[in-house]
Design an enzyme around this catalytic site. Structure first.
Site, PDB file in Angstrom:
ATOM      1  N   SER A  53     103.803  42.614   2.039  1.00 18.03           N
ATOM      2  CA  SER A  53     103.815  44.072   2.031  1.00 18.03           C
ATOM      3  C   SER A  53     102.407  44.609   2.319  1.00 18.03           C
ATOM      4  O   SER A  53     101.831  44.306   3.347  1.00 18.03           O
ATOM      5  CB  SER A  53     104.371  44.571   0.698  1.00 18.03           C
ATOM      6  OG  SER A  53     104.688  45.944   0.750  1.00 18.03           O
ATOM      7  N   ASP A 182     110.948  44.566   2.869  1.00 20.76           N
ATOM      8  CA  ASP A 182     109.743  44.139   2.169  1.00 20.76           C
ATOM      9  C   ASP A 182     109.886  42.738   1.569  1.00 20.76           C
ATOM     10  O   ASP A 182     110.822  42.463   0.813  1.00 20.76           O
ATOM     11  CB  ASP A 182     109.456  45.149   1.050  1.00 20.76           C
ATOM     12  CG  ASP A 182     108.056  45.056   0.508  1.00 20.76           C
ATOM     13  OD1 ASP A 182     107.582  43.934   0.287  1.00 20.76           O
ATOM     14  OD2 ASP A 182     107.434  46.116   0.291  1.00 20.76           O
TER      15      ASP A 182
END
Length: 327
Positions: A53, A182
């Site tokens: 991320s 993510d």
């Protein structure tokens, strides 16, 4: 030794970068202070960088040659645009992603242009999650001869995929029409991703690996007693945080068991509950926390990691073009 593996040396150092939204500013600022305090380049001391991320965005930036200070400026100048809030932002998040990915895409492109993952000067592993297949997904630089696809993917696409946090950004479908989100849903702390890559694909013995795991600050909130017998409602508020914290603690604990406590360093300061959030804009607080933590961490980093200079990395696809057979 596996074909494509790095020749075994006495030491192989991994930098692991957690997810955490705008809190990536803390991680970037810590690295920037270390470089400035110790007059060194962080990337010179690591053979492999893994990031999820926001940590993936930092890893990609480092691989492209951006300095940690340039990444700090990225968060400070682009963060308010990426996480721009409107009057109905919170209400919108109930049924739709909180933010559009357009500002993030623009910001990444302004930093790295058309560079691809194969242009990285460092070995990288960037986790995402394939919602369509319900399976983990890893973007990797071509540091092994069997890694023949990801190096063609533009870096901005990798960045959008690894940071497509559910409810904050929509899934990213720009890589082979996959539904990627993510990587934090399974590896918000990618420390063990790095260790596994070093052993399984790069042929490194556990005894050679040293790991620096950099978090994005944690707040230890009170866990109310009602969770013990609670249903959906009480767990809605605390469940995600507990899962992320549990995964992170588990990854570090596993790394310590495999490598030994003396070869694992984790920097993830505990802060007061509610002080920082994934999209909070109190940027001066992030910078202040990073300045304080790096001041104490700098001597330990020098002692434990600066003695090693990573060997030059040459992508496998480059060697194939030159007619060589190892990377």
């Amino acid at each position: 030794m596996p074909v494509g593996a790095r020749p075994v040396s006495k030491r192989f150092q991994i930098l692991s970068l957690d997810g955490g939204g705008i809190k990536g500013l803390f991680s970037a600022a810590v690295l920037a202070h270390l470089e400035e305090d110790l007059n060194t380049r962080i990337v010179d001391h690591f053979d492999l960088i893994v990031g999820t991320s926001t940590g993936g965005i930092i890893a990609l930036g480092l691989g492209c040659g951006l300095s940690p200070r340039e990444l700090v400026n990225f968060y400070v100048t682009k963060g308010p645009q990426i996480f721009a809030k409107g009057l109905m932002t919170a209400v919108k998040q109930v049924v739709r992603p909180k933010y559009s990915p357009i500002a993030l895409e623009k910001a990444i492109k302004e930093c790295v242009g058309d560079a691809t993952l194969g242009d990285s000067k460092k070995r990288l592993v960037i986790p995402a999650y394939n919602v369509g297949k319900d399976d983990v997904y890893l973007f990797k630089t071509p540091h092994h001869e069997r890694l023949t696809r990801d190096y063609k993917v533009p870096i901005w696409k990798v960045a959008l995929a690894t940071s497509a946090a559910p409810t904050y950004f929509p899934a990213f479908v720009g890589v082979d029409h996959l539904r990627l989100i993510d990587g934090g849903v399974w590896a918000n702390n990618p420390a063990m991703v790095g260790v596994t890559e070093a052993v399984s694909l790069l042929g490194q013995p556990l005894g050679s690996i040293h790991l620096l795991s950099l978090g994005t600050m944690s707040d230890v909130a009170h866990r109310p007693d009602r969770l013990d017998s609670g249903g959906v409602w009480p767990w809605c508020k605390h469940g995600v945080d507990i899962i992320l914290r549990g995964q992170s603690r588990g990854a570090v604990t596993q790394a310590i068991h495999l490598l030994g406590k003396e070869r694992v360093m984790r920097l993830d300061p505990v802060v007061p509950p509610g002080l920082f959030s994934l999209d909070g804009m109190r940027l001066s607080d992030h910078l202040g926390q990073a300045a304080a933590e790096s001041r104490h961490f700098s001597p330990e980093f020098k002692e434990r990691f600066m003695g090693h200079i990573a060997a030059e990395y040459t992508p496998c696809h480059t060697l194939k073009l030159e007619g060589e057979h190892a990377c």
